[in-house]
Design a protein around this motif. Structure first.
Motif, PDB file in Angstrom:
ATOM      1  N   ASP A  52      17.619 -14.617  51.859  1.00  0.00           N
ATOM      2  CA  ASP A  52      16.613 -15.405  50.801  1.00  0.00           C
ATOM      3  C   ASP A  52      15.845 -16.184  51.783  1.00  0.00           C
ATOM      4  N   MET A  73      27.361 -19.847  48.460  1.00  0.00           N
ATOM      5  CA  MET A  73      26.394 -20.545  49.188  1.00  0.00           C
ATOM      6  C   MET A  73      27.021 -21.518  49.992  1.00  0.00           C
ATOM      7  N   HIS A  86      22.141 -25.213  49.477  1.00  0.00           N
ATOM      8  CA  HIS A  86      22.665 -25.874  48.525  1.00  0.00           C
ATOM      9  C   HIS A  86      24.197 -26.067  49.233  1.00  0.00           C
ATOM     10  N   GLU A  92      17.734 -31.019  43.965  1.00  0.00           N
ATOM     11  CA  GLU A  92      18.216 -30.277  42.972  1.00  0.00           C
ATOM     12  C   GLU A  92      19.520 -31.119  42.062  1.00  0.00           C
ATOM     13  N   ARG A 124      14.346 -16.524  38.145  1.00  0.00           N
ATOM     14  CA  ARG A 124      15.606 -15.746  37.325  1.00  0.00           C
ATOM     15  C   ARG A 124      16.552 -17.303  37.404  1.00  0.00           C
ATOM     16  N   GLU A 125      16.576 -18.127  38.537  1.00  0.00           N
ATOM     17  CA  GLU A 125      17.565 -19.124  38.337  1.00  0.00           C
ATOM     18  C   GLU A 125      16.967 -20.029  37.819  1.00  0.00           C
ATOM     19  N   ALA A 126      15.603 -20.032  37.066  1.00  0.00           N
ATOM     20  CA  ALA A 126      15.355 -22.003  36.780  1.00  0.00           C
ATOM     21  C   ALA A 126      15.622 -21.370  34.833  1.00  0.00           C
ATOM     22  N   HIS A 167      19.351 -14.928  30.882  1.00  0.00           N
ATOM     23  CA  HIS A 167      19.905 -13.958  31.835  1.00  0.00           C
ATOM     24  C   HIS A 167      21.546 -12.801  30.746  1.00  0.00           C
ATOM     25  N   GLN A 213      19.413 -24.227  32.893  1.00  0.00           N
ATOM     26  CA  GLN A 213      19.530 -23.991  34.029  1.00  0.00           C
ATOM     27  C   GLN A 213      20.546 -23.151  35.076  1.00  0.00           C
ATOM     28  N   ARG A 265      20.833 -21.815  38.107  1.00  0.00           N
ATOM     29  CA  ARG A 265      21.351 -22.308  38.686  1.00  0.00           C
ATOM     30  C   ARG A 265      22.478 -23.512  38.984  1.00  0.00           C
TER      31      ARG A 265
END
Length: 609
Positions: free
Chosen positions: A62, A173, A182, A221, A349-351, A357, A409, A411
């Motif tokens: 990442d 994670m 995370h 977050e 994408r994760e947001a 999805h 989201q 995420r």
């Protein structure tokens, strides 16, 4: 504490407790903390062994993990504690990172430790392999403590099994090389939910307050979860005035912890009135919330109606003050331009909400949170007249909030799965004994297995393999394979044969490039780097002459591209006839001189004249 546990054990319904006994079981109940840490050590050792190839090659997949290591390296090389500017992206000025040093500390400590026994390169590899597993120990302990109080003394074993086997998004994670923040924030969340279910008011309030303050100091977050935890504690006080002590301790630890976190870990750049980190903006909110909640706890009128009115008034005061003093934070906290939001942030994408999805992605993420939510409400209903009623009500509310966050989201998936485990354990503690003790042998064998697959959420991951929907296309597999080759350590290391230079390359390649090679880059996918991101997008999407002018303005002396990388396909699709589209189609330009690379290299390198 033993007396309290014994008392709660006497009133807890016994129909759902597994019929197990013996010396080993008594040891597991009495010495649960040591056994939970032993289980963590075994799991951690297995992950290090299983992921050894990734550790060996420093496979930080990442961009955030790569940037985290670059940040730690800069600090160990002498960069100031409060200077979180990354000078190897967009040199010489660099750009600010909105993170804190909290997560850097264990990584740096492990590197310094392993340097005593091996080379710096191996010290970094080992540190990046082990550091993500450290917060997992906190999760093991927090979940174990919570389910012991709310379900049964032996339930902690089942909680850890469901965490490791069923909460796949959560466990990702904590994998070796996943060194970004995370895992630590999930550990704070586990402590938060353990505090919400704690029958001891002062201890529970302190756990929630300190965990929320630390999470906010790491990053914003999980700010919605911290706010929800505070709301649940306030509701407990509204319902029962005897919860005033919990509320007071929570208020003190939240406000004080937030202030200490800012004083110790805020970067120089985070003293500005920004909205994307624990800056004076959010510090003001945290301290004001702590002060008002402390005042409510001290006053604590007898009437529940008055307590509710005071709580709502305090919330309104905080909201109104935020709107009045920090109107710049009412929109996106990143503060990016509309163009960058449209071209980049809106497409992360994760947001995106979970329902946007593919089913193949969404179903395994959602399954466990839904099961856990059902289990939490069932447990809350069963405990409605018992001492665990308030604890289960708090868990059910938090689980419902986590599921709702998925529709904002995707995420939120790791947090939602983590918060689902207490409810899933409660459901399993009711269902599995009934299946295991059924008079029919097929039900005892197959029913117990199927029951565990359902309550753990594992059924979703297994079922999705056989559903003929949303399967990756050949194009998607080709792009994913090409992107993997572009980021591969052994491929990037070949670029070190070229003298150190500032390379103009893709945004998603920048952080990986500066970690693996001695070269500098222009941009990384970070909103405080927004102008440089737009420059890279404009260069690859507009005319060749505009591209050359942008590259020269940033002091880049070489251009590096990796055909078929995911980001490259976006430039071609969005900007047909643009600079990168022409370059990919074989056009040559008199201001670009090809630089030979090793045979089989996935890159194309040019000198900018």
């Amino acid at each position: 504490m033993i007396a309290n546990e014994d008392r709660s054990r006497q009133v807890r319904p016994q129909s759902g407790i597994l019929p197990v006994s013996g010396p080993l079981v008594r040891d597991l109940e009495r010495r649960w903390l040591g056994f939970a840490l032993l289980a963590w050590a075994v799991v951690a050792a297995w992950y290090v062994f299983h992921r050894w190839t990734s550790i060996h090659w420093l496979s930080l997949g990442d961009t955030d993990d790569n940037m985290r290591l670059a940040q730690v390296r800069a600090w160990l090389a002498g960069q100031d504690w409060s200077d979180l500017r990354q000078y190897r992206l967009n040199p010489p000025a660099g750009f600010d990172i909105h993170w804190s040093r909290i997560v850097d500390l264990p990584i740096a400590g492990l590197i310094l430790f392993f340097r005593q026994f091996t080379s710096n390169a191996w010290a970094e590899r080992l540190a990046c392999g082990i550091a993500p597993l450290l917060p997992l120990s906190i999760v093991f302990v927090a979940l174990s403590a919570m389910v012991r109080r709310l379900v049964a003394p032996m339930a902690w074993t089942l909680a850890l099994v469901i965490l490791v086997t069923g909460a796949t998004a959560t466990m990702l994670m904590f994998m070796p090389e996943r060194i970004d923040h995370h895992g630590w924030q999930l550990a704070c969340l586990a402590v938060t939910v353990a505090g919400l279910g704690d029958h001891r008011g002062a201890r529970g309030g302190a756990l929630v307050g300190l965990a929320s303050a630390m999470s906010l100091a790491i990053g914003l977050e999980l700010l919605p979860y911290a706010a929800m935890a505070g709301a649940i504690i306030a509701l407990r006080w509204v319902w029962d005035a005897r919860e005033a002590r919990r509320l007071a301790v929570y208020a003190l630890t939240l406000g004080g912890g937030g202030g200490i976190g800012f004083a110790l870990f805020a970067s120089n750049a985070n003293y500005a009135m920004r909205c994307d980190a624990l800056t004076p903006v959010w510090l003001s909110v945290v301290v004001a919330a702590g002060a008002l909640l402390l005042l409510l706890a001290l006053v604590s009128p007898r009437s529940a109606g008055i307590r509710l009115g005071l709580a709502l008034t305090a919330g309104a005061v905080i909201a109104a003050g935020f709107v009045h003093f920090f109107p710049q934070c009412l929109g996106r906290p990143e503060g990016v331009s509309p163009e960058l939001a449209r071209n980049w942030l809106d497409n992360v994408r994760e947001a995106k909400p979970i329902y946007k999805h593919p089913f193949r992605v969404a179903f395994p993420i959602v399954a466990l949170p839904v099961v856990g939510l059902i289990g939490a409400f069932v447990a809350a209903w069963r405990a409605r007249r018992g001492p665990q009623a308030v604890g289960w009500a708090a868990v059910a509310l938090f689980s419902a909030f986590a599921v709702a966050m998925l529709f904002w989201q995707a995420r939120a998936g790791p947090a939602a799965q983590l918060l689902a485990i207490p409810g899933a354990v409660a459901l399993a503690w009711l269902l599995l004994p009934w299946l295991f003790n059924h008079r029919l042998m097929p039900v005892r064998v197959f029913g117990t297995v199927i029951g565990f697959l359902v309550v753990s959420g594992l059924f979703a991951g297994l079922a999705i393999q056989y559903l003929p929907i949303d399967r990756p296309t050949k194009y998607t597999r080709r792009v994913n394979a090409a992107t993997g080759e572009c980021l591969r350590t052994s491929r990037l290391m070949t670029l070190d044969r070229i003298p150190k230079a500032t390379l103009f390359t893709f945004v998603d390649l920048g952080p990986r490039l500066i970690v693996v090679t001695h070269h500098d880059a222009i941009a990384g996918p970070y909103h405080r780097n927004g102008d440089a991101i737009l420059d890279v997008q404009h260069a690859f999407g507009r005319s060749p002459m505009e591209a050359r002018a942008i590259m020269k303005r940033h002091g880049a002396t070489m251009l590096l591209v990796c055909p078929n990388m995911a980001e490259a396909t976006i430039y071609r699709a969005r900007n047909p006839g643009g600079f990168y589209d022409r370059l990919a189609n074989g056009r040559t330009f008199d201001w670009l001189t090809p630089v030979p690379l090793v045979r089989g290299s996935p890159y194309r390198l040019y000198r900018i004249d």
